[in-house]
Structure formats: C-alpha cells, structure tokens
Design an enzyme around this catalytic site. Structure first.
Site, PDB file in Angstrom:
ATOM      1  N   CYS A 110     -17.959   5.527  -4.947  1.00 47.40           N
ATOM      2  CA  CYS A 110     -18.766   4.318  -5.071  1.00 47.40           C
ATOM      3  C   CYS A 110     -18.501   3.647  -6.435  1.00 47.40           C
ATOM      4  O   CYS A 110     -17.444   3.068  -6.615  1.00 47.40           O
ATOM      5  CB  CYS A 110     -20.243   4.626  -4.845  1.00 47.40           C
ATOM      6  SG  CYS A 110     -21.262   3.177  -4.532  1.00 47.40           S
ATOM      7  N   HIS A 215     -20.044   7.423   0.512  1.00 48.96           N
ATOM      8  CA  HIS A 215     -20.629   8.624  -0.103  1.00 48.96           C
ATOM      9  C   HIS A 215     -20.382   9.857   0.765  1.00 48.96           C
ATOM     10  O   HIS A 215     -21.269  10.289   1.512  1.00 48.96           O
ATOM     11  CB  HIS A 215     -22.130   8.414  -0.341  1.00 48.96           C
ATOM     12  CG  HIS A 215     -22.427   7.553  -1.510  1.00 48.96           C
ATOM     13  ND1 HIS A 215     -22.547   8.043  -2.801  1.00 48.96           N
ATOM     14  CD2 HIS A 215     -22.593   6.213  -1.601  1.00 48.96           C
ATOM     15  CE1 HIS A 215     -22.799   7.047  -3.630  1.00 48.96           C
ATOM     16  NE2 HIS A 215     -22.825   5.922  -2.938  1.00 48.96           N
ATOM     17  N   GLU A 217     -20.320  12.885  -0.084  1.00 51.37           N
ATOM     18  CA  GLU A 217     -21.190  14.004  -0.466  1.00 51.37           C
ATOM     19  C   GLU A 217     -22.508  13.990   0.299  1.00 51.37           C
ATOM     20  O   GLU A 217     -23.118  15.039   0.527  1.00 51.37           O
ATOM     21  CB  GLU A 217     -21.442  13.990  -1.983  1.00 51.37           C
ATOM     22  CG  GLU A 217     -22.476  13.015  -2.490  1.00 51.37           C
ATOM     23  CD  GLU A 217     -22.035  11.565  -2.517  1.00 51.37           C
ATOM     24  OE1 GLU A 217     -22.875  10.700  -2.859  1.00 51.37           O
ATOM     25  OE2 GLU A 217     -20.857  11.281  -2.213  1.00 51.37           O
TER      26      GLU A 217
END
Length: 234
Positions: A110, A215, A217
């Site tokens: 990001c 994202h 994660e």
C-alpha cells in the site's frame, strides 16, 4: 536460523492498560503473523532517519501501509485531503534507498508501494476519487474495498499472487487507500485495477523488489510473504 524480516511501523496515538492516547510505534499483527507463517522472524522498525545501519541485520525489508506520503517527496504541494507522517517519510526513505542499493529483498505494501514508486523517480495522485470518480479503493473509514485486478503474465506479481480462478491473471484484492501511483518512475507496472489504477510495481533488474497496492497480510495471501522469505534465504 530463520531469516530476519524488518517491518516499518506506524507512529500513532494508542491506548493500552491505564495508558490512554500515548504515542506508540506499532504495526498490525497481521504483518507479523504473515512473516512468521512464511518461516521468518519479524522485527519492527520505528521511524529513524539517523542512518540505515539496521539493514546489516536484516535479510529482507517490508515497507508497511499507513498514512499518506508527503508530496514534498515528489515535488508537489499537499492537497487538502493529504495526511502525511514526515517522520515515517524520512526514516523509510533512508531505509528503502539503502536497501535498493544493496539488493536487499523489498516488499512494499500500500503506502510502501507508493514509496517505492516515488523513491524510483515517480509521483502520486493525491486523491484517487478525483481521478477515477469513485471511492471504491477506500469505501469508508476502516472498510476495505474489494475489486478485480489484472496481473501481467510472467511478472513477479503474477508469480506470487497467482493466475486467478480462471487462469487469466485476474484476481480480487482488498484495498484501502485514497492515493495512488500516477508515475512509477523507473519501476515496471505489473498489475492494474479495472479503472486503470496501478496495483503492482516491480524492478525486474533486482532479485526481489515488489510493491502491491492491496493488503495481502489481511487477506491471508501467504505466497507473497513466502516468496519474500525465499528471496531472503538466497
């Protein structure tokens, strides 16, 4: 020994126990969990613009998400909706420049992808809704947008993110950002959203330099982190 992966951190007001609204260097545990699950040891890096000596102890670097980049990094004045963290800008720019010089494996997520582009001579759109006409990349406070992207065949981004259910290089990703890459500088763009927003950049001349606008994660996409850790082992 497990490879050591440094993750840059936020500096934000936080509360814990009896301590209310204290400035804290922190990161969402999902980053740490993703690195740990990939077989590496995560080390959190608070902003520090004194030097980049910590890279000597690292096998890879993740530039994490967070607040907007300061437009001074690419020669512009801040717009009315730009909310930057100069301490992060300074510290992370120093680390990233040194990591690129030494071919340390780098993953930008990001904000981290945007810093990669700017560090390599690019610039940003300061407010994407003014460009694409919608808020789909950040629908609301604390709400991820989900949308399709197309990955460049044969790219590192495609290798680590997959070809999608139809095998056509199209996948769904989760995003939360209102800025975006306008110019990738010397990097190669290897993924795009349906509205043309840049979703991945990389440097094919380096062993592992990748930025993703989404994202992984948070979405449980382990292959991206496993690939970073594999690069850290070489």
């Amino acid at each position: 020994m497990r490879p050591i992966v440094g993750i840059t951190s936020y500096v934000e007001p936080a509360s814990w126990g009896v301590w209310i609204d204290q400035d804290a260097a922190l990161i969402r545990k999902s980053y740490v969990d993703a690195v740990t699950a990939a077989g590496a040891r995560a080390v959190i890096l608070p902003p520090d613009d004194t030097d980049a000596d910590v890279l000597r102890a690292l096998d890879a670097l993740i530039i994490a998400g967070g607040a907007d980049l300061g437009p001074d990094l690419y020669g512009e004045e801040p717009g009315p909706l730009t909310d930057s963290r100069p301490d992060r800008d300074r510290g992370e720019s120093l680390l990233l420049q040194a990591a690129l010089r030494t071919d340390l494996p780098v993953l930008g997520i990001c904000r981290g992808m945007q810093l990669l582009a700017v560090t390599c001579g690019g610039r940003l759109h300061q407010h994407l809704p003014d460009v694409v006409g919608s808020d789909k990349h950040r629908p609301g406070p604390g709400v991820y947008g989900w949308h399709g992207i197309t990955l460049e065949p044969g790219s590192l981004a495609a290798e680590v993110a997959g070809d999608g259910p139809e095998g056509d290089g199209r996948i769904e990703v989760n995003t939360y950002h209102h800025q975006g890459v306008a110019d990738p500088g010397s990097l190669t763009v290897t993924a795009w959203a349906d509205d043309g927003v840049v979703e991945a950049v990389e440097d094919p001349t380096k062993p592992f330099v990748l930025g993703v606008q989404w994202h992984p994660e948070e979405a449980g996409e382990r292959r991206i982190f496993e690939s970073l850790v594999d690069a850290a082992r070489t």
